[in-house]
Design an enzyme around this catalytic site. Sequence first.
Site, mmCIF file in Angstrom:
data_model
loop_
_atom_site.group_PDB
_atom_site.id
_atom_site.type_symbol
_atom_site.label_atom_id
_atom_site.label_comp_id
_atom_site.label_asym_id
_atom_site.label_seq_id
_atom_site.Cartn_x
_atom_site.Cartn_y
_atom_site.Cartn_z
ATOM 1 N N SER B 162 0.889 -1.257 -0.142
ATOM 2 C CA SER B 162 -0.056 0.084 0.005
ATOM 3 C C SER B 162 0.814 1.266 -0.035
ATOM 4 O O SER B 162 1.549 1.556 -0.879
ATOM 5 C CB SER B 162 -0.892 -0.042 1.284
ATOM 6 N N ASP B 329 -9.113 -6.557 -4.467
ATOM 7 C CA ASP B 329 -8.523 -5.163 -3.627
ATOM 8 C C ASP B 329 -9.197 -3.972 -4.678
ATOM 9 O O ASP B 329 -8.851 -3.730 -5.770
ATOM 10 C CB ASP B 329 -6.990 -5.111 -3.663
ATOM 11 N N HIS B 362 -8.076 -5.270 0.070
ATOM 12 C CA HIS B 362 -6.745 -4.603 0.289
ATOM 13 C C HIS B 362 -6.001 -5.037 1.415
ATOM 14 O O HIS B 362 -4.995 -5.226 1.233
ATOM 15 C CB HIS B 362 -7.173 -3.064 0.438
#
Lengths: 196, 386
Positions: B162, B329, B362
């Site tokens: 991320s 995600d 995610h």
Amino acid sequence: MRLDLTRIQPWIAPGSRVLDLGCGGGEFLQRLQHERQVRGMGLEIDPDNITAAVARGLDVVEQNMDEGLGNFPDQSFDTVVMAHALQAVHYPDRVLDEMLRIGREGIVTFPNFGHWRCRLYLGTRGRMPVSKFMPYTWYDTPNIHFCTVQDFEALCRDKGIRILDREMVGNTERKPLLAGAWPNLFAVTAIYRLSR
Amino acid sequence: MTTTVSDSVGSVGSVGIVSPQTARFEEPLTLACGRELAPYELVYETYGELNAARSNAVLICHALSGHHHAAGYHSDQDRKPGWWDEYIGPGKPIDTARFFVVSLNNLGGCHGSTGPTSINPGTGKPWGPDFPPLRARDWVHSQARLADRLGIDAWAAVIGGSLGGMQAMRWALEYPERVKHCVVIASAMKLSAQNIAFNEIARHAIQSDPDFAGGRYLEHNSLPAQGLGLARMVGHITYLSDDAMAAKFGRDLRSGTLERGGEDDVEFQVQSYLRYQGSQFSGSFDANTYILMTRALDYFDLAREYGDDPVAAFRHAQCRFLVISFSTDWRFSPVRSREIVDALIAAGRPVTYAEIEANEGHDAFLMPIPRYRDLFAAYMQRVGSD
């Protein structure tokens, strides 16, 4: 290693850049890296194969050839190899075009559907051939575009693709006399080196 | 230099008990905003041993709400290990028997490194909203100073998920000669408008809380717990997938009934879960840090200074790349990862890419997923032998 891959190896220049479309577990690319010091990259969609290829120290990109190869720049590789995948893609003609756009040369291997055993099977039984080399039923198979040696060469003529070299593999490792003389009838696997 | 590690806590594969350390830097750090920060402190943990050649060091860059405690336990009483314990430890993908792993709390954080809750030497009060705005590159530069301090010339790998993946990519461009491998997981070269919009909702929730007091809540002895909790609730939904929430909660009720003839308030399981997440988070995280981190996310644009051309940007990199995305995600979708991969291919950089089938959205990058683990481990084997 499969016979077709052994035959391809001399066509790969040492230190060259090689893209392997449908690289499987990366056995071939790894051998090319060891024996010819190529800078290789593989394309593959099978998760286990991708992990296996990464475990061999290779660069592999998860990408489906049928969704295009437009992300690879023109002439960014010396050789683009596609071994035993031509019959499994949706648009074999477009993939050939892309191979020769991305690479200076392309190498293609495919099972020859014109082999006498296929003809005999179809001719006598009237059913689609199922064999050791083509073990799938017609309705459940990754192989959706079978062709013969003559079919392939006709396509190359139509597209203006030059055949630089061709090798035919018979049933055994011996020099394939019959497959050399009458490839469309006796070659189990056809191997081509191509360019524009 | 290495953290004390004992085997008294944790199963096989745990780094055991770890203790954070603090590095203090007196030399001013010039930030992207033009201001200088000095002195500042970075709190970090290390796992494993640095080898004699100093060639086995791996940097872990944390995501929005992450910190330095990535693996192991701080005490026998800890219920949970560090946030990436699934992937860091002996025999795990980031194998501490092989690598010297460095994990820090980023500047601007709220877990020990200098940030909005620290005292501003100029005023003697907490920095609060006056803490300088930071960019990913500021973190990278501060991490480089930590590397200098630890005697690490080049990282065997810089790894992040991320927002951490953004730092890893920035590392590859800012210090190309100091990164051998760059591992970018569930990340993007820049956020989409939708993504920025979610961050804006989070900031707005915090700033609308009366207890936020313009960011000076510490001076007022208050905390914008409602706002920060709400921000976390929104964020949390976006980190999960529809499928993951359906599987975890469905429409199960925690209390009340939907039968006719009843007037009781109904509470779905997902409601109580979100409230719990929100209140847990608002008690352990700083609101100004949350605002700072989400802004750094929004402002990140890998190729901005390279003529908005990611291919031109990646031509500056010298390392190999592993890029991983997860099928469900939608906050950092596989499309964003493909953009990274395509730019790397066009720039002629060596890259490996996999899109992992996973239901967890995610958050999958933190979860034990067999294919992800095996691929990551296989790649790290190679990092170790290069």
